[in-house]
Scaffold this motif. Structure first.
Motif, mmCIF file in Angstrom:
data_model
loop_
_atom_site.group_PDB
_atom_site.id
_atom_site.type_symbol
_atom_site.label_atom_id
_atom_site.label_comp_id
_atom_site.label_asym_id
_atom_site.label_seq_id
_atom_site.Cartn_x
_atom_site.Cartn_y
_atom_site.Cartn_z
ATOM 1 N N GLU A 1 0.837 -1.205 0.000
ATOM 2 C CA GLU A 1 0.000 0.000 0.000
ATOM 3 C C GLU A 1 0.868 1.250 0.000
ATOM 4 O OE1 GLU A 1 -2.882 -0.097 3.075
ATOM 5 O OE2 GLU A 1 -3.789 1.814 2.512
ATOM 6 N N TYR B 1 -5.132 10.336 -0.840
ATOM 7 C CA TYR B 1 -5.141 9.295 -1.874
ATOM 8 C C TYR B 1 -4.328 8.086 -1.390
ATOM 9 C CZ TYR B 1 -7.015 12.687 -5.202
ATOM 10 O OH TYR B 1 -7.812 13.607 -5.844
ATOM 11 N N ASN B 2 -4.868 6.910 -1.594
ATOM 12 C CA ASN B 2 -4.169 5.663 -1.253
ATOM 13 C C ASN B 2 -4.137 4.755 -2.477
ATOM 14 O OD1 ASN B 2 -3.545 6.147 1.340
ATOM 15 N ND2 ASN B 2 -5.051 4.737 2.238
ATOM 16 N N ASN C 1 -5.263 -0.616 -7.093
ATOM 17 C CA ASN C 1 -6.558 -0.168 -6.565
ATOM 18 C C ASN C 1 -6.354 1.228 -5.999
ATOM 19 O OD1 ASN C 1 -8.213 -2.217 -7.252
ATOM 20 N ND2 ASN C 1 -8.108 -3.270 -5.260
ATOM 21 N N TYR D 1 -7.702 4.444 -4.069
ATOM 22 C CA TYR D 1 -8.737 4.934 -3.149
ATOM 23 C C TYR D 1 -8.645 6.461 -3.097
ATOM 24 C CZ TYR D 1 -9.244 0.120 -1.485
ATOM 25 O OH TYR D 1 -9.461 -1.224 -1.412
ATOM 26 N N GLU E 1 -13.177 7.778 -0.068
ATOM 27 C CA GLU E 1 -13.895 6.690 -0.741
ATOM 28 C C GLU E 1 -13.491 5.340 -0.150
ATOM 29 O OE1 GLU E 1 -16.036 6.777 -3.392
ATOM 30 O OE2 GLU E 1 -16.015 8.960 -3.662
ATOM 31 N N SER E 2 -14.408 4.402 -0.090
ATOM 32 C CA SER E 2 -14.044 3.053 0.348
ATOM 33 C C SER E 2 -14.089 2.070 -0.816
ATOM 34 C CB SER E 2 -14.972 2.584 1.473
ATOM 35 O OG SER E 2 -16.311 2.571 1.000
ATOM 36 N N GLU E 3 -14.690 2.525 -1.905
ATOM 37 C CA GLU E 3 -14.695 1.686 -3.109
ATOM 38 C C GLU E 3 -13.555 2.130 -4.024
ATOM 39 O OE1 GLU E 3 -16.428 -1.037 -4.349
ATOM 40 O OE2 GLU E 3 -16.852 -1.129 -2.182
ATOM 41 N N PRO E 4 -12.627 1.216 -4.361
ATOM 42 C CA PRO E 4 -11.469 1.633 -5.165
ATOM 43 C C PRO E 4 -11.797 1.674 -6.654
ATOM 44 C CG PRO E 4 -11.279 -0.666 -4.607
ATOM 45 C CD PRO E 4 -12.546 -0.207 -3.976
#
Lengths: 182, 541
Positions: free
Chosen positions: B379, B386-387, B419, B421, B425-428
């Motif tokens: 990660e 931003y992740n 992915n 994020y 947001e929790s949906e990537p």
């Protein structure tokens, strides 16, 4: 005269036999070492050489020597090897049963990054111990050519079987039974 | 053992062709050296009994005699030469590409002949058991044939007497009769001595001899060959000879193969220099080549010694042994090992930097992150909300049934499934990124990842050598050469003189260079009133 001739003849026979024996010995040495040299250490009935590797995801190390008294299966694999992917689920399936009977399955991974291994384990849901051989030293030690290759070691620490290529569930079961301690 | 009594009183062993003492041809044995019906004697080994041709009782004798035969030796050599030549028609297995199956490669490349070549095992000829046995048999043949010829020859030349049988004299190639009352034998002897002949006398008969040691040349030469062969044989002993290979990536430390885990090498830098294209001196050559011409291959390295107990796989404790550079023909040497620069691979990816931007606008930038390809993290937090999670990493990706798979562990063609994020947001948003590929998984991503930078590194390939057999092989070569010189530059010459009632007889023999022998004799007879002998062989033809 007669006796000295006999003696001479005997001496000649001894000399010739000795010379021929020495030369035959050298020839046998040369041929054997050029042909059989590579598999000298890793062969059925030989003592499995010791190694020490880290368990993936932990700081725990595994010494092969410490596992004497248990049957040990070594499976050399990598995430980029297609046939390895087929046989991993079989090991997962049989791992619990044989662990209770004193057989350890050690899957030695040859990848170079942790992330690919981690993702692979997640995808296939594998729970049995994975060892990491990043430098390939243990692979060299066991003279592993193509992967997957599996080596079965009995409780006395001797190599019982070396299998190149993927195993089927029933074959794996059979080999594991062979190395189960009494 | 049957023995042969010569009329001179000497007792010869069975198989003798010419009496050891007086040289008289032994009746019934002339077929051995092919003397029957010939005007001249075959003088090889001075007609002594070669044991190999006489005793043939036990299995040991039979084996011995087989190898003693020069004919057998020649056939062994011819067979080996032909086999070696066949081995070069198609490439040996070690020279075909490493990732092809030899079973099909030979057929595909060379057709039916290639398939036959492979099936007969010629693709591994020089390490095959039968080729090794051929070489070994040549070695044995050399030893036995030499033993069987050297000792009899040595003995007979030691034993030879000046007094010779008339037939022996007459049947020498150089022979002459002088009928004269007053030949000056003393002067003859003086002349010979001046030419460094050794004189032996017996009842007025003379034997003058020089350079007998030249006859040992072939045997010295054979000893050299045997030493050479033994040196080559010792290469199978790992304690004396190691020839291995090691690949090391820049910045990495690897165990040096062949050292049993004792030594490690760190590749600090691999340097490939080429000739300057702007230098006038090289311009033509570079243009002819059409590509840069390498000038230097170099690995700057650190050699380590492992100081803890050697357990393969265990994290080693290393101590610096030396820092050095390996260049072409200038190996790094440490202890008994030498590392030669032998190969390289350039530009393997080591780091990649990506940035997040709007799908529609490449100039926007929502943050960058750098992935170390030797150890990518799972990660990356960019710090501004931003992740990026690496969902999957393929070091050398290929498409297989529409799915990406990796075919090796080396980052030669890296690809990722990211992915992303966005803040809160929790949906990537999922995307696939590789060299020349940037695929939006769902089709309605708002953001896009782009490659902004990358770093590469080189891989060096070094040959690991340890060789204690070279001095033995060199010694064998030197002895071989001494033997050749000994036999080539000196000739064994003998001159016999036999007093007759009215004059003298002279005969001469040499193993080569008959002209020089006759010149020696010519000088020796000067002022002695002895007539110069003639070459009966030349007379005949």
């Amino acid at each position: 005269m007669k006796e000295s001739t006999l003696k001479k003849k005997q001496k000649r026979l001894i000399f010739r036999s000795a010379m021929l024996l020495v030369m035959a010995g050298l020839v046998v040495f040369a041929v054997v070492s050029s042909l059989g040299g590579e598999d000298a250490v890793i062969a059925k009935g030989e003592k499995a050489p010791n190694f020490q590797l880290k368990k993936f995801g932990t700081d725990e190390t595994v010494d092969l020597r410490d596992l004497e008294g248990k049957g040990v299966m070594l499976n050399f694999w990598a995430t980029y090897c297609e046939p390895c992917k087929d046989e991993m689920p079989y090991m997962e399936e049989l791992y619990d049963k044989y662990e209770n009977q004193g057989v350890e399955i050690l899957a030695i991974n040859l990848d170079s990054t942790d992330i690919v291994v981690e993702r692979f384990l997640q995808e296939y849901g594998l729970t049995f111990p994975i060892l990491r051989d990043e430098s390939g030293q243990v692979m060299d030690l066991y003279q592993i050519g193509p992967i997957p290759t599996s080596i079965f070691i009995n409780p006395e620490g001797e190599i019982v079987e070396q299998v190149r290529g993927a195993l089927t569930l029933s074959k794996l079961d059979g080999y594991l039974q062979q190395i189960t301690p009494e | 053992m049957r023995q042969i009594n010569c009329e001179c009183g000497h007792v010869n062993p069975e198989g003798t062709v010419l009496c050891e003492s007086c040289g008289k041809p032994v009746e019934g044995n002339q077929h051995i050296d092919g003397n029957e019906g010939e005007q001249l004697l075959n003088m090889r080994y001075d007609g002594t009994a070669r044991r190999s041709q006489t005793y043939n009782r036990t299995v040991v004798d039979k084996v011995w005699n087989f190898f003693s035969s020069v004919k057998v030796g020649v056939w062994l050599i011819v067979t080996t030469v032909i086999a070696s030549a066949v081995g070069t028609i198609f490439p040996q297995e070690m020279y075909i590409p490493p990732n092809v199956d030899p079973a099909t490669h030979y057929q595909d490349q060379f057709g039916l002949l290639g398939q036959i070549y492979y099936q007969l095992g010629f693709h591994n000829l020089f390490t095959s058991w039968w080729y090794m046995i051929l070489l070994a048999m040549i070695g044995i043949s050399i030893i036995i044939a030499s033993i069987d010829r050297f000792f009899p020859l040595y003995k007979i030349l030691k034993k030879q007497k000046p007094k010779r049988h008339e037939t022996f004299m007459k049947k020498q190639r150089v022979f002459g009769r002088t009928e004269s009352e007053d030949v000056d034998i003393e002067r003859f002897k003086q002349n010979l001595k001046k030419q460094r002949f050794k004189i032996f006398e017996q009842d007025g008969h003379l034997l003058a001899e020089k350079n007998r040691f030249a006859r040992w040349g072939p045997y010295v030469n054979h000893i050299g060959l045997i030493v050479f062969l033994i040196g080559a044989l010792l290469r199978f002993v790992p304690a004396l000879y190691i020839d291995e290979f090691v690949w090391v990536r820049e910045g990495e430390t690897a165990v040096i193969s062949g050292t049993e885990g004792k030594y490690y090498i760190e590749n600090k830098d691999f340097i490939l220099e080429t000739y300057d294209e702007n230098d006038e001196r090289f311009q033509d050559a570079i243009q002819n080549q059409g590509a840069p011409i390498p000038k230097n291959f170099q690995t700057d390295a650190v050699i380590y010694e492992r100081v803890d107990d050697i357990v393969p796989g265990k994290e080693p404790e290393l101590e610096v042994l030396k820092e050095a550079s390996a260049k072409m023909n200038q190996p790094i040497k440490f202890e008994e090992f030498a590392l030669y620069q032998a190969s390289y691979q350039l530009n393997e990816f080591s780091e990649m930097t990506f940035k997040i931007h709007d799908k529609e606008d490449e100039d926007t930038n929502y943050g960058e992150f750098t992935v170390d390809l030797t150890d990518p993290k799972t990660e990356y937090e960019l710090g501004n909300g931003y992740n990026v999670v690496i969902e999957n990493y393929y070091p050398e990706y290929e498409m297989n049934d529409g799915r990406p798979v990796s075919v090796s562990k080396f980052p030669k063609n890296p690809a990722f499934v990211f992915n992303l994020y966005p803040p809160g947001e929790s949906e990537p948003e999922t995307s696939f990124l590789g060299i020349g590929a940037n695929i939006d998984a769902s089709g309605d991503n708002q953001y896009k990842l782009g490659l902004v930078n990358f770093d590469v590194r080189d891989v060096t390939g070094l040959t690991v050598k340890k060789d204690y057999t070279l001095p033995i092989i060199a010694l064998g070569g030197a002895i071989f050469m001494i033997g050749v010189i000994q036999g080539m530059y000196w000739n064994h010459r003998r001159i016999w003189l036999q007093p007759k009632e009215n004059g003298v007889w002279i005969a001469g023999h040499t193993n080569k260079n008959w002209f020089a022998l006759r010149r020696d004799i010519g000088k020796a007879v000067e002022g002695t009133r002895i007539e110069e002998p003639v070459d009966q062989f030349e007379m005949k033809s």
